[in-house]
Design an enzyme around this catalytic site. Structure first.
Site, PDB file in Angstrom:
ATOM      1  N   ARG A 137     103.623  22.658 -49.987  1.00  0.00           N
ATOM      2  CA  ARG A 137     103.128  24.269 -50.149  1.00  0.00           C
ATOM      3  C   ARG A 137     101.722  24.299 -50.569  1.00  0.00           C
ATOM      4  NH1 ARG A 137     106.579  22.525 -52.722  1.00  0.00           N
ATOM      5  NH2 ARG A 137     108.256  23.371 -51.778  1.00  0.00           N
ATOM      6  N   THR A 138     101.193  23.867 -51.515  1.00  0.00           N
ATOM      7  CA  THR A 138      99.987  23.957 -52.020  1.00  0.00           C
ATOM      8  C   THR A 138      98.731  23.580 -50.944  1.00  0.00           C
ATOM      9  OG1 THR A 138     100.813  23.521 -54.398  1.00  0.00           O
ATOM     10  CG2 THR A 138      98.472  23.401 -53.765  1.00  0.00           C
ATOM     11  N   LYS A 166      89.607   1.625 -49.854  1.00  0.00           N
ATOM     12  CA  LYS A 166      88.755   0.482 -49.814  1.00  0.00           C
ATOM     13  C   LYS A 166      87.820   0.345 -51.181  1.00  0.00           C
ATOM     14  CE  LYS A 166      88.659   1.655 -44.895  1.00  0.00           C
ATOM     15  NZ  LYS A 166      87.869   1.886 -43.823  1.00  0.00           N
ATOM     16  N   ARG A 187      93.190  17.650 -54.698  1.00  0.00           N
ATOM     17  CA  ARG A 187      94.172  17.354 -55.633  1.00  0.00           C
ATOM     18  C   ARG A 187      94.097  15.846 -55.857  1.00  0.00           C
ATOM     19  NH1 ARG A 187     100.377  19.248 -55.387  1.00  0.00           N
ATOM     20  NH2 ARG A 187      99.620  20.873 -56.383  1.00  0.00           N
ATOM     21  N   HIS A 215      95.904  23.343 -62.698  1.00  0.00           N
ATOM     22  CA  HIS A 215      96.337  23.904 -61.485  1.00  0.00           C
ATOM     23  C   HIS A 215      95.918  25.481 -61.421  1.00  0.00           C
ATOM     24  CE1 HIS A 215      97.588  24.294 -57.443  1.00  0.00           C
ATOM     25  NE2 HIS A 215      98.943  23.947 -57.528  1.00  0.00           N
TER      26      HIS A 215
END
Length: 427
Positions: A137-138, A166, A187, A215
């Protein structure tokens, strides 16, 4: 601006500035609550009524008579900034005036978010959605918000599909991606990682979660939800009782929302969790301001008793070892029996989602799904206008949106699901 949208934004902004419920505001205006409700309904509703011009002038006079508000940022200056850059990294960079400005602009965005209007103010702009941690959802909410403003989105999800696997550094990743896009949402599972991305670029950056840290956009949409719901039922945020339940040690949504709530006055915070998952001490110290009362308990029924808001959280299993779950049993489930027995008839039940809906889970039970007190889906819906407002402010187009709307040309759906509770007075 569409006059229907204009009157709704004006009325909501006035109630927010005056810290008034709908009942109190209608009395101040000398009109019935029913009349005020009809002015706040969406334009397509059969009960919608246009506000008389004299009332609009009266509202403007009331606002003009208030003490001067801090000036809005000058043209070209970021309305939301961190260290001089247009970035949203923590709720700690926000004061109450900035929060209210986000909400004022979110009110303007509502018709777009609800698919009644469209705008192209971000046409040509590209958002980089960098999610190095699982999200549904975010990630979609940020992408949808940017697209609703006319922009486009490019995504990357997880480390597997990133050059970081990498060995590329955060600095290099941020600097490279900054050459491709116009804004970043990040995020990452490590605390402080999003701030590293932000230091390497001058682009607008939004923290969509940095491990157990913060958040901030979730906190803003949560507070926006509380404010709108309270307005309908005759409450204000000052003096309210909020109970946070669950994983409070690693739950970044709790950390961010509690800091925003602390900008208000005289709140009672109840933090309900096992001892191993208690709210961090440094955050409790930050909340000890403005006459707030703080209590901690592992007794679920006692902790939520009489709460105006019950905010449940999912256990963050990905952030700690199994031994830290001691004491976190299915007895911590927030269900209909608990809410009926310990809470008020109008208690607002919230959750940042996702929730564990399996039988026996120590989370928010699905037996509340048809209960109008459950606000989780109204909560997620509110994420779109709030995140649209954040993007508009970071990219400097917040004052263009109202004049750049037009009616949609397709048949717009009603997003409420078949099993959603019908909320009285929903707008």
């Amino acid at each position: 601006m569409d006059t229907k949208t204009d009157q709704q934004a004006l009325l909501r902004d006035a109630m927010r500035i005056l810290n008034m419920t709908r009942d109190a505001f209608s009395q101040r205006l000398g009109v019935t609550r029913r009349a005020l409700d009809s002015w706040l309904l969406p334009g397509g509703s059969p009960e919608f009524r246009s506000m008389p011009e004299v009332v609009g002038r009266f509202v403007a006079e009331i606002l003009d008579g208030l003490p001067a508000r801090p000036p809005r940022p000058a043209a070209g200056a970021p309305a939301i900034s961190c260290e001089g850059k247009p970035q949203l990294l923590t709720t700690g960079q926000l004061d109450l005036d900035t929060v209210n400005e986000v909400f004022r602009i979110a009110d303007v965005m509502e018709p777009i978010a609800k698919r009644r209007k469209v705008t192209r103010v971000l046409e040509g702009a590209v958002l980089g959605n960098l999610f190095f941690e699982a999200s549904t959802r975010t990630r979609m909410s940020f992408g949808t918000a940017f697209c609703r403003l006319g922009g486009s989105v490019v995504d990357t999800t997880g480390f597997t599909f990133s050059s970081m696997i990498k060995g590329e550094s955060i600095y290099d990743t941020s600097r490279v991606v900054s050459g491709y896009v116009d804004a970043l949402v990040v995020r990452h599972p490590e605390l402080g990682s999003v701030a590293e991305f932000a230091r390497a670029t001058n682009l607008p950056v939004v923290n969509a979660g940095d491990g157990p840290g913060e958040h901030p956009s979730q906190a803003l949409l949560d507070l926006y939800t509380i404010q709108r719901e309270f307005s309908r039922i005759g409450k204000v945020i000052d003096g309210m009782h909020i109970a946070f339940v669950g994983d409070l040690k690693y739950g970044r949504t709790v950390h961010s929302l509690s800091k925003l709530l602390a900008l208000h006055k005289g709140l009672k915070f109840s933090f309900v969790s096992p001892a191993s998952l208690e709210m961090p001490e440094h955050l409790l110290e930050k909340l000890s301001v403005n006459g707030h009362v703080i209590e901690q308990t592992d007794d679920l029924a006692a902790g939520v008793r009489g709460a105006d808001v019950l905010y449940a959280t999912r256990i963050q299993k990905e952030r700690f070892s199994s031994e830290a779950m001691e004491g976190y049993t299915p007895d911590f489930q927030v269900n209909r029996a608990l809410v009926d027995a310990a809470c008020k008839p109008e208690t607002l039940v919230m959750h940042p989602l996702p929730r564990d809906s399996r039988d026996g889970a120590n989370d928010l039970s699905t037996d509340l799904d048809r209960d109008p007190r459950l606000a989780i889906f109204r909560q997620t819906d509110n994420g779109i206008p709030v995140r649209m407002a954040i993007f508009a402010m970071l990219l400097g187009v917040e004052n263009q949106v109202a004049h750049a709307m037009r009616d949609v040309t397709w048949r717009t759906p009603h997003p409420v699901g078949a099993d959603d509770a019908v909320f009285e007075g929903e707008d």
